[in-house]
Design a protein around this motif. Structure first.
Motif, mmCIF file in Angstrom:
data_model
loop_
_atom_site.group_PDB
_atom_site.id
_atom_site.type_symbol
_atom_site.label_atom_id
_atom_site.label_comp_id
_atom_site.label_asym_id
_atom_site.label_seq_id
_atom_site.Cartn_x
_atom_site.Cartn_y
_atom_site.Cartn_z
ATOM 1 N N GLN A 147 2.871 2.429 4.446
ATOM 2 C CA GLN A 147 3.873 2.968 3.517
ATOM 3 C C GLN A 147 5.294 2.530 3.876
ATOM 4 N N GLU A 184 -6.070 -1.057 -2.095
ATOM 5 C CA GLU A 184 -7.375 -1.092 -2.754
ATOM 6 C C GLU A 184 -7.487 -2.446 -3.490
ATOM 7 N N ASN A 208 0.776 4.280 -2.265
ATOM 8 C CA ASN A 208 0.027 5.548 -2.312
ATOM 9 C C ASN A 208 -1.390 5.283 -1.823
ATOM 10 N N GLY A 209 -2.267 6.249 -2.025
ATOM 11 C CA GLY A 209 -3.658 6.008 -1.629
ATOM 12 C C GLY A 209 -3.799 6.040 -0.118
ATOM 13 N N GLU A 211 -2.196 0.548 -3.487
ATOM 14 C CA GLU A 211 -2.924 1.672 -2.870
ATOM 15 C C GLU A 211 -3.922 1.151 -1.828
ATOM 16 N N PRO A 261 0.860 -1.202 0.000
ATOM 17 C CA PRO A 261 0.000 0.000 0.000
ATOM 18 C C PRO A 261 0.884 1.237 0.000
ATOM 19 N N ARG A 300 -7.030 -2.611 -7.436
ATOM 20 C CA ARG A 300 -5.637 -2.388 -7.852
ATOM 21 C C ARG A 300 -4.801 -3.614 -7.496
ATOM 22 N N ASP A 342 2.328 -1.244 -6.384
ATOM 23 C CA ASP A 342 1.504 -0.464 -5.465
ATOM 24 C C ASP A 342 0.024 -0.857 -5.593
#
Ligand code: 2BX
Length: 430
Positions: free
Chosen positions: A24, A59, A15-16, A57, A13, A62, A55
């Motif tokens: 991060q 989510e 970004n986001g 994110e 994870p 993704r 990445d």
């Protein structure tokens, strides 16, 4: 001779803001572990591990997309690392079709403890249910057999409460009411009051926790007659943060009063003592190196943040678990004249060898003793604290595997020195 490369898919994870802020730091921590292991002469002789980071994110959509990119592009990956419960659920459910083991370093959802759905999942992040045996222990220690539950309507808390209810039943602890709310806890807190709830287990994210705390103040559900259990991985001064921005209509003083005396439980993610771990580092060495690594990666570090990246040890140790399991697998395969680099997505045999190796992996990492249950869950200690005068006091640690204290400091404090009762005691008129 040139070393053979073993390729690992990494889903982080980066970004986001969907996930947790600690995520991060997981990619830099994992990269550190790949370097340490590739330098280590005693491990994976003749091999080098190569990470392919992506990445998600935090989510799931993704996460699925980067997983397919990893699988449909050369070179073949031998294992996947992933974080965030939603991403791990998606990735781990699919990955078994490619005979891939999935190691999750940042997934707390109890739903993942399911070998039917997630045949090849292991996680160095404990399930949220790891708090529950500790909650039961505390109820029994303080003589509470009548409790209430207040939860936010989120999947992770719903499945955690289901586990807690089972454990309460087994321990003959009555759950007098279970209240849940989406965003506004006013009605739920009012129902707790109506049921004369005194000992309440609260399960919600930190923004909802501030709304609950203000509601507790306004409805006077705090003080010497009440004990609240909150989750311990909020920021230490969570009760006085962002009050204006979040429209909390209680002052810091009022929030502090409502928070006085509450207990917290949390999984221990940094090795409990400062002993040397398998990598040769102590947890403080790791924290220092992580700090440097994050600064090099352009993270705006302030003094507090390394604590804020509390899951970084889980990502670092996930890579060590992977390396130790590969080491064992290489030996086992050699007995059958096979090689780990012969792994392919249709090779069930090598997947089973890696699975068996992980099942019996146990070592002291920067996140503490690292081993997995038969469902692939991280076996972890829990830490218990109590808020006294706006600061958290460490009350002790609880070993949920062996159901014993490790250790307990007897520092709990109650108003007038009296442990609150779990119900109104009818005065018997003599
Ligand atoms: C303790 C916490 C914050 C729980 O959520 C984890 C993230 C997730 O489960 O998606 C990370 N660690």
């Amino acid at each position: 001779a040139k070393k053979k490369e073993l390729h690992i898919g990494g889903i982080f994870p980066i970004n986001g803001t969907g996930g947790w802020q600690g995520g991060q730091a997981c990619e830099p921590a994992a990269q550190m572990a790949f370097r340490d292991i590739n330098k280590n002469k005693d491990l994976l002789a003749g091999y080098t591990l190569t990470l392919h980071p992506n990445d998600s994110e935090c989510e799931p959509g993704r996460g699925a997309a980067v997983m397919y990119e990893l699988l449909y592009n050369e070179p073949v990956k031998v294992m996947l690392l992933a974080g965030c419960s939603t991403v791990c659920t998606t990735v781990a459910e699919a990955a078994k079709k490619w005979n891939l083991i999935v190691l999750c370093y940042g997934a707390s959802s109890p739903a993942l403890s399911n070998r039917q759905r997630f045949e090849t999942l292991f996680r160095t992040h404990p399930s949220a249910t790891v708090h529950n045996p500790t909650r039961i222990f505390l109820m029994q220690k303080f003589g509470w057999s009548r409790v209430a539950i207040l939860q936010q309507a989120e999947e992770v808390f719903i499945s955690t409460v289901e586990d807690l209810e089972e454990r309460c039943k087994a321990a003959k602890i009555e759950i007098v009411t279970r209240q849940s709310f989406l965003t506004d806890p006013t009605e739920a807190v009012r129902n707790l009051k109506r049921q004369d709830a005194r000992i309440v287990v609260g399960l919600f994210y930190v923004v909802a926790a501030r709304r609950v705390l203000c509601e507790i103040y306004r409805q006077q559900l705090y003080g010497k007659k009440y004990v609240w259990f909150f989750i311990g991985w909020y920021e230490d001064n969570w009760y006085e943060m962002q009050l204006e921005q979040e429209g909390i209509n209680c002052t810091r003083e009022q929030m502090k009063m409502a928070a006085e005396g509450h207990l917290t439980t949390e999984a221990v993610m940094w090795n409990q003592d400062n002993g040397t771990t398998i990598s040769g580092m102590t947890k403080e060495d790791f924290r220092t190196r992580l700090h440097e690594e994050l600064k090099k990666n352009g993270f705006n570090i302030d003094e507090r943040l390394p604590e804020g990246y509390q899951e970084a040890p889980l990502a670092y140790d996930a890579v060590w678990a992977l390396a130790l399991a590969f080491n064992k697998t290489i030996e086992k395969l050699a007995e059958k004249g096979k090689k780990l680099e012969d792994f392919s997505y249709t090779n069930r045999g090598i997947r089973d060898e890696i699975y068996n190796a992980l099942n019996t992996t146990s070592f002291l990492g920067v996140s503490g003793r690292t081993a997995f249950s038969e469902k692939g869950d991280r076996i972890a200690l829990t830490q218990v604290e109590q808020m006294v005068n706006g600061k958290y006091n460490l009350l002790g640690y609880y070993d949920t595997e062996n159901l014993k204290l490790k250790p307990w400091h007897n520092k709990e404090q109650w108003i007038n020195g009296k442990v609150p009762q779990d119900r109104t005691i009818e005065k018997t008129v003599l």
